[in-house]
Write an enzyme that holds these catalytic residues in place. Structure first.
Site, mmCIF file in Angstrom:
data_model
loop_
_atom_site.group_PDB
_atom_site.id
_atom_site.type_symbol
_atom_site.label_atom_id
_atom_site.label_comp_id
_atom_site.label_asym_id
_atom_site.label_seq_id
_atom_site.Cartn_x
_atom_site.Cartn_y
_atom_site.Cartn_z
ATOM 1 N N ASP A 121 -21.728 -21.341 -81.453
ATOM 2 C CA ASP A 121 -22.368 -20.211 -81.645
ATOM 3 C C ASP A 121 -23.832 -20.507 -81.166
ATOM 4 O O ASP A 121 -24.194 -21.653 -80.706
ATOM 5 C CB ASP A 121 -22.405 -19.903 -83.226
ATOM 6 C CG ASP A 121 -22.634 -18.185 -83.431
ATOM 7 O OD1 ASP A 121 -23.432 -17.532 -82.493
ATOM 8 O OD2 ASP A 121 -22.377 -17.839 -84.595
ATOM 9 N N TRP A 122 -24.428 -19.221 -80.942
ATOM 10 C CA TRP A 122 -25.959 -19.453 -80.099
ATOM 11 C C TRP A 122 -26.792 -20.183 -80.933
ATOM 12 O O TRP A 122 -27.356 -20.089 -82.129
ATOM 13 C CB TRP A 122 -26.370 -17.971 -79.711
ATOM 14 C CG TRP A 122 -25.824 -17.595 -78.518
ATOM 15 C CD1 TRP A 122 -26.387 -16.869 -77.562
ATOM 16 C CD2 TRP A 122 -24.551 -17.509 -77.911
ATOM 17 N NE1 TRP A 122 -25.975 -16.702 -76.306
ATOM 18 C CE2 TRP A 122 -24.382 -16.945 -76.759
ATOM 19 C CE3 TRP A 122 -23.296 -18.150 -78.471
ATOM 20 C CZ2 TRP A 122 -23.484 -16.931 -75.622
ATOM 21 C CZ3 TRP A 122 -22.202 -17.875 -77.650
ATOM 22 C CH2 TRP A 122 -22.398 -17.568 -76.288
#
Length: 836
Positions: free
Chosen positions: A225-226
Site C-alpha cells: 500500500d502507499w
C-alpha cells in the site's frame, strides 16, 4: 514474451537496474530502463471508478457505486459486467492496473472503509471479488485485490497489529483473496498497512510467500500500500515485489547495499524484479510501451450501467402503509399526482451523496441530485425542500472557486511564482505539485475568500490541513493550525484534526477570510511524512438549529408525502479514520421522528456505507437504503421510489438493534486495540454468526431486503441423501412470483452442521442465486456445494475438515427468513490438508 526472454532481460541488467524495478518511479508509475527497452506501467485507484493521476479536480471520470452497494446487488453477473466497465475506465486514464477490489470483511460496525468493502460474509465477499476481478481483467487490465490481510479497521492503521486466530484467518479473512487467486487468476495483490501477529504485511513471509504464493499458487505481483514499506530486507524476503509510491524509501540503493553486505541474496532481488517484468508483459507493455494521456470519455453505456447498479443495490428495508389509521397496502412505490405536494427534507436531497472518502474518491462527470431526478420524473407535482438537519462531519467547504497565490518557499516569502484556482475551498496536492513548484521543494500559499451569511445565527469557520495553516477573519486572527500543529485523523492520518471558530452573524453580513498555508509538516521525531502530500481545507457555513427542523416539520405537515433524505457522507465513511458510533449525527433522528409525527406518509431514504440505528423505525412507512450509488445517485433513487425499477438489493451486512449488541464491543483489546495490538477474540463469530450464536435480535438480518412483489419458495430437494467425501451436492428448489409485478429475489442457501467437534456458527452462507420473475412465473433454481461448504478449519490438524454426520441445508430470503430445509449425511470425514 516468452519466459526465456524475461530471463535474458534480467541477465542483461545490473543489480542496480534490477533493484530499481522494485519501487515506483513516482506516485502512479513504475520505473523504466530505456537501454533495455523495459517499459513502465501506470496504476490508478480505485474500487468505484478510475481516478487517474490527479487526486482531486483532475480529468473527470465515471463514478460507480461503492463496494457495499455493489455487493448489495447479490448479482455476480452484473458485478462482472461492472468490472469490465471499470477496466475500460482504467485504460481511459492510461492505466493498466486498477487498485481494486477491496475485500476486507466488515468485522465491526466502526470501520471507516466499511463502505468500500463488500460484506461481513466471506462467501458473498468472495463471489463479488471473483466476478469483479474477472470483469476487470477481461479488458487486459490487472485487478489488484486488497488489502492483504487483516485490515478490518482504520484505527492506528499504519501500525496496528491484528492478532487473528488461524482458524478465523482461514475461514473468514483469507477466503476472498484465496478465491480471487484460484478462480479469477487475479494478477496483483496489495498488502495492507497493518501488521499481523506483530509483522508488517509487506514483510510477512508466511502469508505472502508460504500461503499466497506457495500454497495457493499465486504467480502475480505483490505491491505495498502507499507508503507502507518498512524494511528493505524483510519485504524482499517476504516476496513483496513493488514498493509504492516512488521515489523509493526502502528499495533502490538500500537493496543493492543489502546484497553487497550479504543481508540479501541477489536471487531474491531477481525474483521480485522478474515478477514486475512478468506483469508488464502480461499487460502488453513491452508490445505497446506508451502510457497514453488521460481521457475523460463520458460513455452512455456506463451511465446506464451505473443507474441500473444503483437501483439493483438499493435495499428496501421497510414498506408499510404508514401511520394512517386503516390504511392498506404499502407506501412505496410512490405515484404523486399533478397538483400534489411532496416535501423533500435533508441536505442529501439536493447535494447528492455519491461516494465515500479517501483513495476511492473520484472527480465524477456529474452528480444527479434526488430532488432534480424526482422533479424531472413528476411534472406538475409541487416539490418543496428544507434541509432540517445536517449530515456533515466537518464544517462544509465553500462551493465557490478558490484562487491561491503560490510561493516557492515555506514561509510565503519571495515573489508569487504562480496562481492556482480550484473549484471549492479545498485544495489537495497528493502525488502532484502546485504550478510553479519544483519537486522536493517546500511551498506556501495565500488565499482570500468572501463569505456572506445566508441567515442570522451561529456560523462556523474551520481549517483542516496536511501541512500548516492559519486564518484571519476581517483582519482578526481566528484559526491557528500552524503553531502547535498535531497530526490527527484527516487526510489518511497525515492531516490535523479540524480547528473551528464560531461566531454569530446577521443575514447578509460579509466576512473576509484570509488563509495562509505552508507545505511543511511538523512531524514528531521518527514520524516520517509522506511523499508529495499536502492539503488545505477551509470550511465556512451556518450551523443548523431548531428553526431549521421546525421549518422542515411544517413543510411535511402540509405535504401529501414527506421524503427525508438522511444518513452520513464521505467524511464519516472515509479512509483513515473509524466511526465512533452508529447514531445518525446532527439531530437527524429527532428530525425524522418529528416529520413522521407530522405526516404519516413519511419515507426515509438512507445513504450510509455502514449500519446505523433507527429509533424512529416503527413510526415511518418506508425506509430505503441507497448506499452511495455513484454519479446517477438521484436517478437510481427516483427510479426505485417511483417504481420504475425494482429495489433489487439485499443487505451484505447485519444491522444491529443496538450498538452494544454488535461484534467486538466492551473490550478495547478486541476493538479498537491497545498498545498497537487488536485481538480478534470473537474468532469465526462475526456478522450474523455472532448474533445467531448469542441469540441476539437484530434490526435487520443479513440478506434482508423487500421487493415490490412477493415470492414463495417450494420443494427444496437434494440430488442425494448421503454424501461421500469429495462429492458435490446439488440443491434445487422452485421460486414463484406470487405478486402483481415483475421482481427479483435472492435465494440464499445456508449450511448447518448438526454435530461438530469444533465450535461452529449456527449456519453459514454457502451459495446463493438471484432470479428475476414476471408475475405468476416460477423457476427451478439449482445451487451446488463442494466439500469446503461443509468444512471447518482445524488448527490442530492444519487442515479443512468436514466431519461425518448430518448437515441441514436451509434456503431462505435472509439469514432470519428461512423457508425450506433439507438434510444430508456425510458418510465419512473429508480432509484437505494445508500445504507447507
Amino acid at each position: 514474451m516468452k519466459t526465456n526472454k524475461i530471463e535474458e532481460l534480467l541477465d542483461a541488467m545490473t543489480l542496480d537496474e534490477q533493484a530499481s524495478l522494485l519501487a515506483g518511479a513516482d506516485f502512479w508509475t513504475t520505473v523504466t530502463i530505456p537501454r533495455l527497452g523495459v517499459p513502465a506501467f501506470k496504476v490508478t485507484d480505485g474500487p468505484n471508478g478510475a481516478r487517474g493521476g490527479i487526486f482531486k479536480d483532475g480529468p473527470k471520470t465515471a463514478c460507480f457505486p461503492v463496494g457495499i452497494g455493489l455487493a448489495a446487488t447479490w448479482n455476480p453477473t452484473l458485478i462482472e459486467e461492472t468490472g469490465a466497465a471499470l477496466g475500460v475506465e482504467a485504460k481511459l486514464k492510461g492505466a493498466r492496473v486498477l487498485l481494486a477490489p477491496t475485500v476486507n470483511l466488515q468485522r465491526t460496525v466502526f470501520n471507516g472503509r466499511n463502505f468500500e468493502c463488500h460484506s461481513e460474509d466471506p462467501w458473498l465477499a468472495s463471489e463479488m471479488a471473483v466476478a469483479y476481478v474477472k470483469g476487470v481483467q477481461s479488458q487486459g487490465v490487472a485487478a489488484t485485490i486488497k488489502h492483504f490481510v487483516g485490515n478490518e479497521s482504520e484505527y492506528q492503521r499504519m501500525s496496528m497489529s491484528s492478532e487473528i486466530p488461524e482458524r478465523a484467518l482461514r475461514e473468514l479473512y483469507l477466503v476472498p483473496f484465496e478465491r480471487a487467486v484460484k478462480e479469477a487468476g487475479v494478477m496483483a495483490v496489495m498488502t495492507g498497512y497493518n501488521r499481523v501477529d506483530g509483522t508488517f504485511m509487506a514483510d510477512h513471509r508466511r502469508l505472502v510467500t508460504e500461503v499466497l504464493r506457495d500454497e495457493w499458487g499465486f504467480d502475480g505481483l505483490v505491491m505495498t500500500d502507499w507508503m507502507a514499506s518498512h524494511d528493505t530486507v524483510y519485504s524482499v524476503l517476504a516476496g513483496c515485489d513493488l514498493e509504492m509510491p516512488g521515489p523509493t524509501r526502502e528499495r533502490g540503493a538500500k537493496v543493492v547495499a543489502a546484497v553487497q553486505d550479504g543481508r540479501l541474496l541477489a536471487s531474491s532481488v531477481r525474483a521480485c524484479a522478474r515478477r514486475v517484468l512478468q506483469l508488464a508483459d502480461r499487460l502488453g507493455c513491452f508490445a505497446d510501451p506508451v502510457i497514453p494521456a488521460e481521457r475523460a470519455d463520458d460513455l452512455p453505456a456506463h451511465r446506464a450501467l451505473i443507474r441500473r447498479l444503483g437501483a439493483e443495490g438499493a435495499v428496501l428495508l421497510k414498506n408499510e402503509a404508514g401511520a394512517l389509521p386503516g390504511a392498506a397496502g404499502a407506501l412505496l412505490p410512490l405515484s404523486p399526482k399533478a397538483g400534489q405536494t411532496v416535501a423533500l427534507i435533508g441536505r442529501a436531497a439536493t447535494v447528492p451523496q455519491i461516494m465515500g472518502g479517501g483513495s476511492a474518491n473520484v472527480n465524477a462527470f456529474y452528480r444527479v441530485a434526488p430532488a432534480d431526478a424526482l422533479r424531472a420524473a413528476c411534472p406538475g407535482v409541487n416539490f418543496s425542500h428544507h434541509i432540517g438537519a445536517d449530515i456533515h462531519r466537518y464544517t462544509p467547504v465553500l462551493a465557490q472557486p478558490m484562487t491561491l497565490d503560490l510561493y516557492a518557499s515555506a514561509d510565503l516569502s519571495g515573489p508569487v511564482v504562480a496562481t492556482q484556482t480550484v473549484p471549492n475551498s479545498e485544495a489537495q496536492w497528493i502525488g502532484t505539485l502546485p504550478p510553479g513548484i519544483a519537486p522536493d521543494q517546500h511551498y506556501s500559499a495565500r488565499t482570500t475568500l468572501r463569505y456572506v451569511a445566508d441567515a442570522h445565527g451561529e456560523h462556523a469557520f474551520s481549517l483542516i490541513v496536511a501541512g500548516v495553516a492559519r486564518a484571519t477573519l476581517n483582519g482578526e486572527p481566528v484559526l491557528d493550525a500552524w503553531t502547535g500543529w498535531q497530526r490527527g485523523e484527516t487526510y489518511f492520518t497525515f492531516g490535523c484534526d479540524e480547528v473551528i471558530h464560531r461566531r454569530t452573524m446577521h443575514a447578509g453580513e460579509v466576512a473576509e477570510l484570509v488563509v495562509e498555508f505552508s507545505s511543511v509538516m511538523p512531524l514528531a521525531p521518527g514520524d516520517e511524512g509522506p511523499h508529495g502530500f499536502a492539503a488545505l481545507r477551509i470550511g465556512a457555513a451556518r450551523v443548523l438549529g431548531e428553526a431549521d427542523i421546525a421549518a422542515a416539520v411544517e413543510a411535511a405537515r402540509n405535504a401529501d408525502v414527506a421524503i427525508v433524505f438522511a444518513g452520513l457522507n464521505a467524511e464519516w465513511d472515509n479512509e483513515g479514520l473509524d466511526r465512533t458510533g452508529i447514531t445518525l449525527p446532527h439531530g437527524q433522528n429527532e428530525l425524522i421522528a418529528r416529520v413522521a409525527a407530522a405526516n404519516p406518509r413519511t419515507v426515509v431514504v438512507l445513504q450510509t456505507g455502514s449500519p446505523v440505528t433507527l429509533p424512529w423505525l416503527a413510526d415511518v412507512g418506508a425506509v430505503l437504503q441507497a448506499w452511495y450509488p455513484g454519479q446517477e445517485c438521484g436517478n437510481a433513487i427516483a427510479d426505485v421510489l417511483l417504481g420504475a425499477a425494482e429495489p433489487g438489493g439485499r443487505l451484505p451486512q447485519t444491522w444491529p438493534l443496538r450498538l452494544d449488541n454488535s461484534v467486538a464491543i466492551g473490550n478495547p483489546e478486541v476493538y479498537p486495540g491497545v498498545d498497537g495490538h487488536v485481538r480478534y477474540d470473537e474468532g469465526v463469530f462475526i456478522g450474523y454468526r455472532h448474533y445467531e450464536q448469542r441469540g441476539l435480535a437484530t434490526q435487520f438480518a443479513f440478506g434482508h431486503g423487500l421487493s415490490y412483489t412477493t415470492f414463495v419458495f417450494e420443494g427444496l430437494t437434494l440430488d442425494r441423501s448421503t454424501l461421500q467425501p469429495g462429492d458435490t451436492l446439488t440443491a434445487t428448489l422452485t421460486v414463484r412470483n406470487t405478486g402483481p409485478r415483475a421482481g427479483s429475489e435472492v435465494v440464499q442457501l445456508y449450511v448447518h452442521d448438526e454435530a461438530s467437534s469444533l465450535a461452529r456458527p449456527p449456519q453459514e452462507l454457502k451459495a446463493f442465486a438471484k432470479v428475476t420473475l414476471q408475475p405468476g412465473e416460477a423457476r427451478r433454481v439449482s445451487l451446488s456445494l463442494g466439500m469446503r461448504a461443509f468444512a471447518a478449519y482445524d488448527e490442530a490438524r492444519a487442515a479443512w475438515i468436514a466431519e461425518a454426520g448430518r448437515f441441514e441445508l436451509r434456503a431462505g430470503a435472509s439469514s432470519a427468513d428461512l423457508r425450506q430445509r433439507a438434510g444430508v449425511t456425510l458418510a465419512a470425514d473429508w480432509v484437505e490438508r494445508v500445504a507447507g
